[in-house]
Design an enzyme around this catalytic site. Structure first.
Site, PDB file in Angstrom:
ATOM      1  N   ALA A  49       0.793  -1.240   0.000  1.00 41.33           N
ATOM      2  CA  ALA A  49       0.000   0.000   0.000  1.00 41.33           C
ATOM      3  C   ALA A  49       0.825   1.290   0.000  1.00 41.33           C
ATOM      4  O   ALA A  49       0.640   2.145  -0.882  1.00 41.33           O
ATOM      5  CB  ALA A  49      -0.972  -0.039   1.176  1.00 41.33           C
ATOM      6  N   ASP A 238      -3.986  -2.600   3.870  1.00 48.62           N
ATOM      7  CA  ASP A 238      -4.212  -1.825   2.641  1.00 48.62           C
ATOM      8  C   ASP A 238      -5.250  -0.743   2.850  1.00 48.62           C
ATOM      9  O   ASP A 238      -5.259   0.269   2.154  1.00 48.62           O
ATOM     10  CB  ASP A 238      -4.627  -2.754   1.500  1.00 48.62           C
ATOM     11  CG  ASP A 238      -3.428  -3.558   1.049  1.00 48.62           C
ATOM     12  OD1 ASP A 238      -3.139  -4.586   1.704  1.00 48.62           O
ATOM     13  OD2 ASP A 238      -2.745  -3.123   0.107  1.00 48.62           O
TER      14      ASP A 238
HETATM   15  O1  MRU Z   1      -1.154  -7.240  -3.476  1.00 47.23           O
HETATM   16  P1  MRU Z   1      -0.089  -6.574  -2.682  1.00 47.23           P
HETATM   17  O2  MRU Z   1       1.218  -7.290  -2.690  1.00 47.23           O
HETATM   18  O3  MRU Z   1       0.048  -5.105  -3.049  1.00 47.23           O
HETATM   19  O4  MRU Z   1      -0.628  -6.623  -1.194  1.00 47.23           O
HETATM   20  C1  MRU Z   1       0.161  -6.078  -0.174  1.00 47.23           C
HETATM   21  C2  MRU Z   1      -0.385  -6.289   1.173  1.00 47.23           C
HETATM   22  O5  MRU Z   1      -1.441  -6.844   1.354  1.00 47.23           O
HETATM   23  C3  MRU Z   1       0.385  -5.703   2.312  1.00 47.23           C
HETATM   24  O6  MRU Z   1       0.240  -6.474   3.465  1.00 47.23           O
HETATM   25  C4  MRU Z   1      -0.138  -4.299   2.604  1.00 47.23           C
HETATM   26  O7  MRU Z   1      -0.146  -3.523   1.440  1.00 47.23           O
HETATM   27  C5  MRU Z   1       0.629  -3.600   3.644  1.00 47.23           C
HETATM   28  S1  MRU Z   1       2.174  -3.067   3.036  1.00 47.23           S
HETATM   29  C6  MRU Z   1       3.000  -2.178   4.187  1.00 47.23           C
END
Ligand code: MRU
Length: 348
Positions: A49, A238
């Site tokens: 995120a 997210d």
């Molecule tokens: O699909 P992604 O890899 O973008 O998903 C990322 C996540 O779910 C993370 O746990 C979240 O973004 C937190 S990142 C600090």
């Protein structure tokens, strides 16, 4: 600090570490327009995120830089299109929309300047978002580290590390800060089907730092919890709704349910920019569904029969009642709910 940059600004270009190729290949791809950055976000060159938000901010800056000699009409039309295409790149992580909103506010604040001045201002704003993210992660790390005892065995899901941010990480930032504070911490990394962020990214990132990490199949987490081998769970987020419901990588909800069953604390580390107070609860969070190809195989390898029906929701929502504490750069909210989050957001 991790020995790599997730994003870096070089001579009017954005370079992004290609996370699809990790851990086998460490390769930076170069971006010169908002449309290219939007494609990089959609295709998972950059993910996580806060990293997505920062990449989008650079995407806006790149577009202004690219258009610095354009006439006023062309500049405005192309910039509006840039915001649109970036906003359409991924739906769930609210940091993307938060960063775009900040960039738009800054654009408005200098709208009477020349295009070149606007471009310089937007580049500086994206760089501020970049460095503020690292500072937030460090602060979050300090607050979160205090929650982990020396010797803790910590489970994490997906990758909420330096790769998912612009440095240090959120969930992994807490672990890094605890290690920096002299605590002995070991990590269990869920492999995180289907995109394998845990196996490919979290395992790699922690090994780079020499933090003990053991990779497990997602299905093994409940068993290890039942055997008393996990002391705490820490994940990123997210989007956090106003009541504390947390959207994070698919599988997080199951981990939270099992942690609750075994009395294991379930912590969420996320910056304030991940809190979406415009939505009352997690049901309103848009959940991205991605290509069936991510489930039927990986890369060029296919293991499912051609033509099988597939669902691939890539996030889920953990109800606030399962969250032991939310850690932000402002402190720790124990058992978050609407009132506590509102009070937390009002600080500063
Ligand atoms: O699909 P992604 O890899 O973008 O998903 C990322 C996540 O779910 C993370 O746990 C979240 O973004 C937190 S990142 C600090």
């Amino acid at each position: 600090m991790a020995g790599f940059d997730t994003l870096r600004w070089r001579d009017g270009r954005l370079e992004m570490l290609d996370q699809r190729a990790l851990p086998s290949v460490v390769n930076y791809l170069t971006y010169t327009s908002a449309a290219e950055v939007a494609a990089g976000i959609r295709d998972m060159v950059v993910r996580g995120a806060p990293a997505i938000g920062c990449a989008a901010a650079y995407g806006v800056a790149l577009e202004a830089h690219r258009l610095r000699a354009a006439n006023v009409h062309e500049f405005k039309t192309s910039m509006d299109a840039a915001f649109k295409i970036l906003a359409a790149s991924r739906p769930t992580a609210v940091n993307l929309f938060w960063a775009l909103e900040r960039m738009r506010e800054h654009w408005r604040s200098v709208s009477s300047s020349t295009q070149a001045q606007v471009a310089n201002h937007l580049i500086a704003t994206a760089q501020d978002i970049h460095s503020a993210d690292i500072a937030a992660n460090r602060s979050m790390g300090g607050f979160g580290a205090a929650l982990l005892r020396d010797g803790a065995r910590v489970l994490t899901h997906c990758n909420a590390g330096a790769l998912a941010t612009t440095g240090h990480g959120t969930a992994l930032g807490v672990i890094r800060s605890a290690v920096e504070a002299g605590k002995s911490i070991s990590v269990f990394a869920d492999e995180t089907r289907p995109f394998l962020q845990g196996a490919r990214l979290t395992a790699w990132e922690l090994m780079q730092d020499g933090i003990p990490v053991t990779l497990i199949a997602d299905n093994a987490a409940a068993f290890l919890m039942s055997r008393g081998e996990i002391d705490a769970v820490i994940v990123g987020a997210d989007r956090v709704a106003a009541n504390g419901d947390v959207a994070n990588k698919i599988g997080t909800y199951g981990v939270a349910v099992v942690a609750n069953r075994h009395g294991i604390p379930f912590y969420v580390a996320a910056p304030i920019s991940t809190i979406d107070s415009s939505i009352t609860n997690g049901k309103e969070i848009p959940i991205e569904e991605r290509s069936e190809n991510e489930v039927t195989g990986y890369g060029a390898i296919r293991w499912a029969p051609a033509g099988v029906a597939v669902r691939n929701p890539v996030f889920d929502v953990t109800p606030a009642e399962l969250v032991t504490a939310l850690i932000t750069e402002r402190g720790v909210v124990h058992a978050p709910d609407t009132a506590k989050l509102k009070a937390h957001l009002a600080v500063n």
